[in-house]
Scaffold this motif. Sequence first.
Motif, PDB file in Angstrom:
ATOM      1  N   ARG A  78       0.843  -1.198   0.000  1.00  0.00           N
ATOM      2  CA  ARG A  78       0.000   0.000   0.000  1.00  0.00           C
ATOM      3  C   ARG A  78       0.884   1.256   0.000  1.00  0.00           C
ATOM      4  O   ARG A  78       0.591   2.243  -0.688  1.00  0.00           O
ATOM      5  N   GLU A  79       1.956   1.217   0.770  1.00  0.00           N
ATOM      6  CA  GLU A  79       2.884   2.345   0.808  1.00  0.00           C
ATOM      7  C   GLU A  79       3.498   2.583  -0.569  1.00  0.00           C
ATOM      8  O   GLU A  79       3.614   3.732  -1.029  1.00  0.00           O
ATOM      9  N   LEU A  80       3.899   1.491  -1.236  1.00  0.00           N
ATOM     10  CA  LEU A  80       4.448   1.599  -2.590  1.00  0.00           C
ATOM     11  C   LEU A  80       3.406   2.164  -3.552  1.00  0.00           C
ATOM     12  O   LEU A  80       3.704   3.026  -4.388  1.00  0.00           O
ATOM     13  N   PHE A  81       2.175   1.701  -3.424  1.00  0.00           N
ATOM     14  CA  PHE A  81       1.085   2.162  -4.285  1.00  0.00           C
ATOM     15  C   PHE A  81       0.906   3.673  -4.176  1.00  0.00           C
ATOM     16  O   PHE A  81       0.839   4.382  -5.184  1.00  0.00           O
ATOM     17  N   TYR A  82       0.847   4.192  -2.966  1.00  0.00           N
ATOM     18  CA  TYR A  82       0.646   5.632  -2.789  1.00  0.00           C
ATOM     19  C   TYR A  82       1.855   6.430  -3.273  1.00  0.00           C
ATOM     20  O   TYR A  82       1.698   7.530  -3.838  1.00  0.00           O
ATOM     21  N   ALA A  83       3.038   5.884  -3.100  1.00  0.00           N
ATOM     22  CA  ALA A  83       4.239   6.585  -3.552  1.00  0.00           C
ATOM     23  C   ALA A  83       4.267   6.702  -5.071  1.00  0.00           C
ATOM     24  O   ALA A  83       4.566   7.774  -5.624  1.00  0.00           O
ATOM     25  N   VAL A  84       3.957   5.609  -5.776  1.00  0.00           N
ATOM     26  CA  VAL A  84       4.027   5.625  -7.236  1.00  0.00           C
ATOM     27  C   VAL A  84       2.876   6.417  -7.847  1.00  0.00           C
ATOM     28  O   VAL A  84       3.062   7.131  -8.834  1.00  0.00           O
ATOM     29  N   THR A  85       1.664   6.308  -7.272  1.00  0.00           N
ATOM     30  CA  THR A  85       0.548   7.086  -7.816  1.00  0.00           C
ATOM     31  C   THR A  85       0.798   8.584  -7.631  1.00  0.00           C
ATOM     32  O   THR A  85       0.435   9.392  -8.498  1.00  0.00           O
ATOM     33  N   GLU A  86       1.424   8.955  -6.520  1.00  0.00           N
ATOM     34  CA  GLU A  86       1.762  10.366  -6.319  1.00  0.00           C
ATOM     35  C   GLU A  86       2.802  10.820  -7.325  1.00  0.00           C
ATOM     36  O   GLU A  86       2.705  11.906  -7.907  1.00  0.00           O
ATOM     37  N   GLU A  87       3.800   9.960  -7.551  1.00  0.00           N
ATOM     38  CA  GLU A  87       4.851  10.280  -8.520  1.00  0.00           C
ATOM     39  C   GLU A  87       4.274  10.415  -9.926  1.00  0.00           C
ATOM     40  O   GLU A  87       4.667  11.310 -10.689  1.00  0.00           O
ATOM     41  N   GLN A  88       3.334   9.543 -10.273  1.00  0.00           N
ATOM     42  CA  GLN A  88       2.750   9.550 -11.613  1.00  0.00           C
ATOM     43  C   GLN A  88       1.559  10.511 -11.739  1.00  0.00           C
ATOM     44  O   GLN A  88       0.974  10.637 -12.819  1.00  0.00           O
ATOM     45  N   VAL A  89       1.200  11.170 -10.648  1.00  0.00           N
ATOM     46  CA  VAL A  89       0.095  12.136 -10.611  1.00  0.00           C
ATOM     47  C   VAL A  89      -1.200  11.481 -11.116  1.00  0.00           C
ATOM     48  O   VAL A  89      -1.837  11.940 -12.071  1.00  0.00           O
TER      49      VAL A  89
END
Length: 289
Positions: A78-89
């Motif tokens: 879940r932490e990875l998911f939020y990090a990548v979605t934030e990075e990819q906007v």
Amino acid sequence: MSVRKFLLPVSSSASAEAALHAGLMLAKMWNAHLEVLYISADSREIVPIAGEGLSGAMIEEMMSATERESGSRAASLRELFYAVTEEQVVTVGDALPGRNEPSASFTTMTGREDQVVAHRARLSDLTIVPHPLAGEDVAAADALHAVIFDSGRPVLLAPVVPPESIGKRIAIAWNGTAFAASALASAMPFVRQAEAVCILHSPEYFRPGPSAVEVAEYISHHGVTAEIRTFYPRNRVVGAGLLAGAVEFGADMMTMGAYSTTSRLRQLILGGVTRHVLENATLPVLMNR
């Protein structure tokens, strides 16, 4: 023809990162929704596996350990998911009717992974599966085969590393079979908007069915002009020649029928084109049966 819903089953952070990047790239390409799915093992299933000879306390501790490990994996993913979605906007939230922007959600479920993945994939336009060799993820291989054999829907094998692009240059692996035709039909939304398309065929790969020339004629009705290329086995390995042909074309996506020439068991034991591609592909591969 459009793609609106993607499914991405994940089981470990090591294998999920590249697939998550690929999934979000596709969601942005189609203004679609990406559902990232983590399946927690049912701790009650370890009881029959444990067998006789264990006390109730020992079984209880095994179940608790399974739940703790699963919870830890879910938190990490879940932490990875939020990090990548934030990075990819990319917007995080459930898909909404009429929404014309990419979105993503993270879902956790409990059950048998192969069964849950197959069921969820049946109502997804495309299921993206992490490469089994990324992080040596055995669960990814199980998810891949669950979609191929039990969903009736296409699966996209993600690369080991995040791709720079997907679907700009598409290689169609063609051997004349119904499985290849099914994969082509699933890939047509991508084919129609690709910058370049190549049909790869080989005498050693072909089975009775329509020719590569007929495939080119068919997709021309969709406004697509395809180049036809012949590939040859490398060191007598057809799959190696196929992948080499895709690389030489500069493909960033390949489509092919899966396990179309022999049974899955025979391919797993003796090898085959599908097995070679699964083990050696460095580009995204869309498969169907």
